[in-house]
Design a protein around this motif. Structure first.
Motif, PDB file in Angstrom:
ATOM      1  N   LEU A 141      45.799   9.873  79.595  1.00 32.52           N
ATOM      2  CA  LEU A 141      46.809   9.001  80.201  1.00 32.52           C
ATOM      3  C   LEU A 141      47.465   9.613  81.427  1.00 32.52           C
ATOM      4  O   LEU A 141      47.887   8.881  82.340  1.00 32.52           O
ATOM      5  N   LYS A 142      47.588  10.932  81.479  1.00 27.47           N
ATOM      6  CA  LYS A 142      48.324  11.565  82.578  1.00 27.47           C
ATOM      7  C   LYS A 142      47.792  11.164  83.955  1.00 27.47           C
ATOM      8  O   LYS A 142      48.584  10.760  84.826  1.00 27.47           O
ATOM      9  N   PRO A 143      46.475  11.256  84.227  1.00 28.37           N
ATOM     10  CA  PRO A 143      46.011  10.865  85.561  1.00 28.37           C
ATOM     11  C   PRO A 143      46.227   9.387  85.870  1.00 28.37           C
ATOM     12  O   PRO A 143      46.477   9.018  87.019  1.00 28.37           O
ATOM     13  N   ILE A 144      46.141   8.537  84.851  1.00 36.09           N
ATOM     14  CA  ILE A 144      46.389   7.107  85.047  1.00 36.09           C
ATOM     15  C   ILE A 144      47.858   6.873  85.370  1.00 36.09           C
ATOM     16  O   ILE A 144      48.197   6.114  86.280  1.00 36.09           O
ATOM     17  N   LYS A 145      48.731   7.549  84.637  1.00 35.45           N
ATOM     18  CA  LYS A 145      50.176   7.410  84.885  1.00 35.45           C
ATOM     19  C   LYS A 145      50.532   7.867  86.302  1.00 35.45           C
ATOM     20  O   LYS A 145      51.311   7.210  87.006  1.00 35.45           O
ATOM     21  N   GLU A 146      49.964   9.001  86.722  1.00 31.90           N
ATOM     22  CA  GLU A 146      50.290   9.527  88.050  1.00 31.90           C
ATOM     23  C   GLU A 146      49.813   8.596  89.167  1.00 31.90           C
ATOM     24  O   GLU A 146      50.492   8.428  90.176  1.00 31.90           O
ATOM     25  N   ALA A 147      48.628   8.006  88.965  1.00 30.98           N
ATOM     26  CA  ALA A 147      48.053   7.174  90.029  1.00 30.98           C
ATOM     27  C   ALA A 147      48.608   5.751  90.033  1.00 30.98           C
ATOM     28  O   ALA A 147      48.839   5.173  91.100  1.00 30.98           O
ATOM     29  N   PHE A 148      48.815   5.186  88.851  1.00 31.36           N
ATOM     30  CA  PHE A 148      49.098   3.749  88.793  1.00 31.36           C
ATOM     31  C   PHE A 148      50.343   3.385  87.987  1.00 31.36           C
ATOM     32  O   PHE A 148      50.713   2.216  87.921  1.00 31.36           O
TER      33      PHE A 148
END
Length: 348
Positions: A141-148
């Motif tokens: 989830l971390k990369p998704i949260k940071e990007a979107f």
């Protein structure tokens, strides 16, 4: 600190499922160990363990065991951590605790290094390793949260029996044998050893991991909900979890639904951020039936993600399938990664 940037390490619970993995990884990774002290309950003390071609004797864990120890890796149950972790800190060790004893303590960092390693700087001697099912989800989830951005998370887990320890593995083996021999299956452990009822896990699915709370959720489900918010620094993020035990030995799988903040995205957008994420491997090609499974993830360090789909009714909704070895990344490897960061950054 031991000489040459080495650290004196204690492993508490060294003969358990996670403790054994910790010792193996320390050796496989050529971790900078000065002295290694293996600790356990009185019952397991005296066992012999090979490490770097040396035979080590497992000792009973006592407060004095932590004299001259730099990092103590705990994986022996919450009551042991509550009793001995403060004693280790008192003697100058930094504790990385793999139980739920300190995870939600506001003074204790709860860390997945790929997600929130910087939180380690604020430790007061104890660092908590998150729940295995939480670790793999927040890594994805971390990369998704940071990007979107993230607006909502709903997760259903499919968890291996080894999450309940070596005894649970033995129970699955015995019940499978009994079932195939047309014998009555004996259940004495799962879903929870201390609960009144026990159900067979072989050829079954148990929608209970840990004890039920007053709100109807299990403790495992509440761990995922509360720990995810703490690790992601997203205390208002809506998270819902249903945790299920299934009859396989290793690696947890999760079906994760997320609502992102940004609209107009497609599957390729999610793929792109996952491909670049530390500790995450994307395995997603429906045309070749490529996706992770518990067997394919076993004995591997990464978190594997596949089956990424855009929700058919919600523009901001996406579905993911997340799999990781619960004893490796979900416990032992994450613990050692924390220790590595502490040593490398001189945060001891």
């Amino acid at each position: 600190m031991a000489e040459n940037n080495q650290a004196n390490i204690a492993v508490v619970g060294a003969t358990g499922a996670v403790g054994e993995k910790i010792v193996n990884i320390l050796e496989d990774k050529d971790f900078p160990v000065g002295e290694l002290k293996l600790l356990s309950s009185k019952r397991s003390a005296g066992k012999k363990v090979m490490f770097n071609n040396q035979e080590l004797t497992v000792e009973e864990a006592e407060p004095e065991s932590f004299n001259n120890i730099d990092v103590a890796l705990f994986s022996a149950g919450g009551s042991v951590s509550k009793k001995l972790a403060p004693e280790a800190v008192k003697r100058g060790a930094v504790v990385v605790d793999n139980t739920s004893a300190y995870r939600m303590d506001e003074n204790v960092p709860l860390v997945v290094p790929e997600v929130n390693a910087s939180d380690l700087q604020s430790h007061n001697g104890i660092i908590a390793n998150p729940n295995c099912s939480t670790i793999q989800m927040v890594a994805a989830l971390k990369p998704i949260k940071e990007a979107f951005g993230l607006e909502r998370v709903i997760v259903s887990t499919y968890q291996a029996v080894s999450g309940a320890g070596n005894e649970a593995n033995d129970e699955l083996e015995n019940q499978t044998r009994q079932y195939l021999n047309n014998e009555e299956m004996t259940a004495e452990l799962l879903p929870v050893k201390g609960d009144e009822k026990h159900y067979p896990i072989a050829f079954n699915a148990l929608p209970q991991i840990d004890v039920f709370q007053e709100n109807g959720y299990t403790f495992e489900e509440m761990k995922m909900i509360n720990e995810s918010k703490k690790i992601l620094h997203a205390h208002n993020l809506p998270v819902a979890a249903t945790c299920v035990r299934l009859p396989f030995f290793t690696s947890h799988a999760e079906s994760v639904y997320v609502d992102v903040e940004k609209g107009g995205l497609n599957v390729e957008d999610i793929w792109n951020v996952l491909r670049e994420a530390d500790g995450v491997t994307l395995q997603d090609d429906p045309s070749t039936q490529t996706y992770p499974t518990p067997l394919s993830a076993t004995n591997k360090e990464d978190v594997f993600v596949g089956r990424v789909r855009k929700d058919l009714d919600h523009d901001k909704g996406f579905h993911l399938w997340v799999v990781s070895d619960n004893l490796i990344k979900g416990a032992a490897w994450n613990t050692i990664q924390i220790a590595e960061h502490l040593i490398e950054n001189k945060w001891l």
